[in-house]
Design an enzyme around this catalytic site. Structure first.
Site, PDB file in Angstrom:
ATOM      1  N   ASP A 128       5.214  33.265  76.845  1.00  0.00           N
ATOM      2  CA  ASP A 128       6.559  33.392  77.141  1.00  0.00           C
ATOM      3  C   ASP A 128       6.655  32.968  78.341  1.00  0.00           C
ATOM      4  O   ASP A 128       6.105  33.193  78.974  1.00  0.00           O
ATOM      5  CB  ASP A 128       6.506  34.393  77.333  1.00  0.00           C
ATOM      6  CG  ASP A 128       8.254  34.958  76.597  1.00  0.00           C
ATOM      7  OD1 ASP A 128       8.829  33.901  76.416  1.00  0.00           O
ATOM      8  OD2 ASP A 128       8.965  35.996  77.271  1.00  0.00           O
ATOM      9  N   ASP A 134      12.010  42.041  74.072  1.00  0.00           N
ATOM     10  CA  ASP A 134      11.450  43.204  74.717  1.00  0.00           C
ATOM     11  C   ASP A 134      11.389  44.235  75.378  1.00  0.00           C
ATOM     12  O   ASP A 134      11.260  45.789  75.305  1.00  0.00           O
ATOM     13  CB  ASP A 134      11.069  42.367  76.024  1.00  0.00           C
ATOM     14  CG  ASP A 134       9.666  42.570  77.031  1.00  0.00           C
ATOM     15  OD1 ASP A 134       9.328  43.251  77.023  1.00  0.00           O
ATOM     16  OD2 ASP A 134       9.730  42.489  77.946  1.00  0.00           O
ATOM     17  N   THR A 135      13.024  44.133  75.711  1.00  0.00           N
ATOM     18  CA  THR A 135      13.655  45.233  76.667  1.00  0.00           C
ATOM     19  C   THR A 135      14.060  47.014  75.534  1.00  0.00           C
ATOM     20  O   THR A 135      13.552  47.570  75.622  1.00  0.00           O
ATOM     21  CB  THR A 135      15.103  44.538  76.681  1.00  0.00           C
ATOM     22  OG1 THR A 135      15.017  43.715  77.735  1.00  0.00           O
ATOM     23  CG2 THR A 135      16.178  46.182  77.538  1.00  0.00           C
ATOM     24  N   HIS A 189      16.737  34.133  72.756  1.00  0.00           N
ATOM     25  CA  HIS A 189      16.213  34.622  73.579  1.00  0.00           C
ATOM     26  C   HIS A 189      17.182  35.548  74.524  1.00  0.00           C
ATOM     27  O   HIS A 189      17.952  35.837  74.174  1.00  0.00           O
ATOM     28  CB  HIS A 189      15.380  34.555  75.749  1.00  0.00           C
ATOM     29  CG  HIS A 189      14.264  33.357  75.275  1.00  0.00           C
ATOM     30  ND1 HIS A 189      12.862  33.327  76.012  1.00  0.00           N
ATOM     31  CD2 HIS A 189      13.929  32.283  74.551  1.00  0.00           C
ATOM     32  CE1 HIS A 189      12.245  32.650  76.006  1.00  0.00           C
ATOM     33  NE2 HIS A 189      12.622  32.121  74.873  1.00  0.00           N
ATOM     34  N   GLY A 190      16.492  36.679  75.466  1.00  0.00           N
ATOM     35  CA  GLY A 190      17.214  38.035  75.457  1.00  0.00           C
ATOM     36  C   GLY A 190      17.909  38.684  74.652  1.00  0.00           C
ATOM     37  O   GLY A 190      18.876  39.027  74.455  1.00  0.00           O
ATOM     38  N   SER A 191      17.303  39.070  73.144  1.00  0.00           N
ATOM     39  CA  SER A 191      18.243  38.812  72.062  1.00  0.00           C
ATOM     40  C   SER A 191      17.447  40.590  71.522  1.00  0.00           C
ATOM     41  O   SER A 191      17.707  41.335  70.432  1.00  0.00           O
ATOM     42  CB  SER A 191      17.492  38.839  70.417  1.00  0.00           C
ATOM     43  OG  SER A 191      17.843  37.384  71.184  1.00  0.00           O
ATOM     44  N   HIS A 216      17.932  38.140  79.643  1.00  0.00           N
ATOM     45  CA  HIS A 216      16.768  38.956  79.874  1.00  0.00           C
ATOM     46  C   HIS A 216      17.418  40.358  80.415  1.00  0.00           C
ATOM     47  O   HIS A 216      18.596  40.628  81.320  1.00  0.00           O
ATOM     48  CB  HIS A 216      15.117  38.840  80.378  1.00  0.00           C
ATOM     49  CG  HIS A 216      14.980  37.478  80.381  1.00  0.00           C
ATOM     50  ND1 HIS A 216      14.969  35.914  80.916  1.00  0.00           N
ATOM     51  CD2 HIS A 216      14.837  37.114  78.526  1.00  0.00           C
ATOM     52  CE1 HIS A 216      14.265  35.550  79.862  1.00  0.00           C
ATOM     53  NE2 HIS A 216      14.238  35.864  78.281  1.00  0.00           N
ATOM     54  N   ASN A 236      13.396  36.689  70.480  1.00  0.00           N
ATOM     55  CA  ASN A 236      12.925  37.303  71.229  1.00  0.00           C
ATOM     56  C   ASN A 236      13.528  38.357  71.306  1.00  0.00           C
ATOM     57  O   ASN A 236      14.427  38.995  72.388  1.00  0.00           O
ATOM     58  CB  ASN A 236      13.260  36.785  72.675  1.00  0.00           C
ATOM     59  CG  ASN A 236      12.068  35.542  72.709  1.00  0.00           C
ATOM     60  OD1 ASN A 236      11.107  34.704  71.843  1.00  0.00           O
ATOM     61  ND2 ASN A 236      11.302  34.779  73.843  1.00  0.00           N
TER      62      ASN A 236
HETATM   63  P1  13P Z   1      15.295  41.012  76.259  1.00  0.00           P
HETATM   64  O1  13P Z   1      15.240  41.766  77.305  1.00  0.00           O
HETATM   65  O2  13P Z   1      16.911  41.586  75.768  1.00  0.00           O
HETATM   66  O3  13P Z   1      13.998  42.065  75.269  1.00  0.00           O
HETATM   67  O4  13P Z   1      14.511  39.335  76.013  1.00  0.00           O
HETATM   68  C1  13P Z   1      13.844  39.544  76.042  1.00  0.00           C
HETATM   69  C2  13P Z   1      12.800  38.029  76.132  1.00  0.00           C
HETATM   70  O5  13P Z   1      13.843  37.225  75.609  1.00  0.00           O
HETATM   71  C3  13P Z   1      12.060  37.785  76.247  1.00  0.00           C
HETATM   72  O6  13P Z   1      11.447  36.062  76.449  1.00  0.00           O
HETATM   73  O1  G3H Z   2      10.921  36.581  79.979  1.00  0.00           O
HETATM   74  C1  G3H Z   2      11.592  37.698  79.617  1.00  0.00           C
HETATM   75  C2  G3H Z   2      10.456  39.192  79.032  1.00  0.00           C
HETATM   76  O2  G3H Z   2      11.165  39.979  78.923  1.00  0.00           O
HETATM   77  C3  G3H Z   2       9.042  39.259  80.059  1.00  0.00           C
HETATM   78  O3  G3H Z   2       9.302  39.995  81.233  1.00  0.00           O
HETATM   79  O4  G3H Z   2       7.995  38.755  82.498  1.00  0.00           O
HETATM   80  O5  G3H Z   2       8.844  41.325  83.019  1.00  0.00           O
HETATM   81  O6  G3H Z   2       6.996  39.878  81.596  1.00  0.00           O
HETATM   82  P1  G3H Z   2       8.128  40.605  82.066  1.00  0.00           P
HETATM   83 ZN    ZN Z   3      12.966  34.884  77.662  1.00  0.00          ZN
END
Ligand code: 13P
Ligand code: G3H
Ligand code: ZN
Length: 342
Positions: A83, A265-266, A220-222, A186, A263
């Site tokens: 990523d 993560d959060t 991204h940022g989804s 993000h 994507n």
């Molecule tokens: P979120 O922070 O919205 O989960 O986005 C994650 C992301 O885009 C990782 O590349």
């Molecule tokens: O790019 C954003 C992802 O949520 C990954 O985050 O760099 O804190 O591991 P990170």
């Molecule tokens: Zn991202």
């Protein structure tokens, strides 16, 4: 089965008209949560690691965790993706390590903060495409920048993707997938109110998809930042301010218009932290880490399952046999994306 090319996963998703969640990992519990969710929903999976994740977990640990995942969940096609690679060197080291997909994020300079110009982005992304496709590895590029700063990724400035530039970018680089900036960022603080179509520029996705119908688009940022996860976290001492994420129904709209990788993560971070806070509050005398990591893993699995179902990937794990990376090299040669010039 071995780790699979992300391009194959996305090509299959395009054929089936669904999207595939790409979930970030840093540790064992996250890998297990995602793979278990994939098994329970019979979904193909994309697991991704940021530079921060590789540093946190250590490359060798991460690699062997993923090998274990392919052995234990051998029926699940899973791609391992870098990523936000900040340079060709980061992508090269990921490929050497065994990643089957890399993102060259040339929308930012190598410091992962300063917005880069178009020519720089084309140059570094094309360089990575040549290197990666020569090994059968998939490449995601990014055009436009997201808002917000998550750890060390992000300029804090939003530059929405220009559809004209997107066409030129894909032609000149040969990327398999294109991350587009449509107003998301993000982290947990994306929008201060429920996003409408002005805040979340879904029309950009529709326009790019019309002009590049065979390019796999990436959002991204989804994370959707569900209120119930934020409320639980706050109920047990967390301090997350009121905030809105990307509604799942908007992601589903995107999927109808060529979004194949989503994507997230959060949402997993929120779910895990909420579960851990709850466990701590409910039994302050307990000190076995399994007491709080187990509910954290369960909470993450629940989020991943819900997303896999919503994105439409559920039920598709057994649709196809994995193609080897050697076969992917052959196909890329045929496509003409090897040894081209910008
Ligand atoms: P979120 O922070 O919205 O989960 O986005 C994650 C992301 O885009 C990782 O590349
Ligand atoms: O790019 C954003 C992802 O949520 C990954 O985050 O760099 O804190 O591991 P990170
Ligand atoms: Zn991202």
């Amino acid at each position: 089965m071995p780790l699979v090319s992300m391009r194959q996963l996305l090509d299959e998703a395009a054929k089936g008209g669904y999207g595939v969640g790409a979930f970030n990992v840093n540790n064992l519990e996250q890998v297990q949560a995602i793979m278990e969710a994939a098994r329970e929903t019979n979904s193909p999976a994309i697991i991704q690691a940021s530079r921060g994740a590789r540093k946190y977990a250590n490359d060798r640990f991460l690699y062997h965790l993923m090998q274990a995942a392919t052995e234990v969940y051998s029926e699940i096609p899973v791609a391992l993706h870098q990523d936000h690679g900040n340079s060709p060197e980061t992508c090269r080291s990921a490929i050497e390590l065994g990643f089957t997909s890399v993102m060259m994020d040339g929308s930012l300079m190598e410091d992962a903060k300063t917005p880069a110009d178009f020519e720089y982005n084309v140059r570094v992304t094309h360089q990575v495409v040549e290197m990666a496709h020569g090994r059968g590895v998939t490449v995601e590029g990014e055009l436009g920048t997201l808002g917000g700063i998550e750890d060390d990724v992000g300029s804090g400035e939003v530059h929405l993707t220009n559809p004209d530039q997107a066409v030129e970018f894909v032609e000149r680089t040969g990327v398999d997938a294109l991350a587009v900036a449509i107003g998301t960022s993000h982290g947990a603080y994306k929008f201060t109110k429920e996003p409408d179509r002005e805040l979340l520029a879904m029309s950009i996705i529709e326009e790019i998809n019309q002009r590049l119908p065979t390019t796999h688009l990436v959002m991204h940022g989804s994370s959707s930042v569900p209120k119930e996860l934020v409320d639980l976290l706050n109920r047990y001492g967390g301090e997350i301010r009121p905030t809105w994420g990307v509604p799942v129904r908007e992601i589903q709209e995107g999927i109808k218009h060529g979004v194949r990788k989503v994507n997230v993560d959060t949402d997993l971070r929120l779910a895990a932290t909420g579960a851990i806070r709850k466990a701590f509050a409910e039994d302050p005398g307990e000190f076995d880490p399994r007491y709080y990591l187990k509910p954290a893993r369960e909470a993450m699995k629940k989020v991943v399952k819900a997303r896999m179902e919503a994105f439409g990937q559920a039920g598709h794990a057994g649709d196809y046999e994995p193609i080897s990376l050697e076969e992917m090299v052959r196909r890329y040669k045929e496509e003409g994306h090897l040894l081209t010039t910008t």
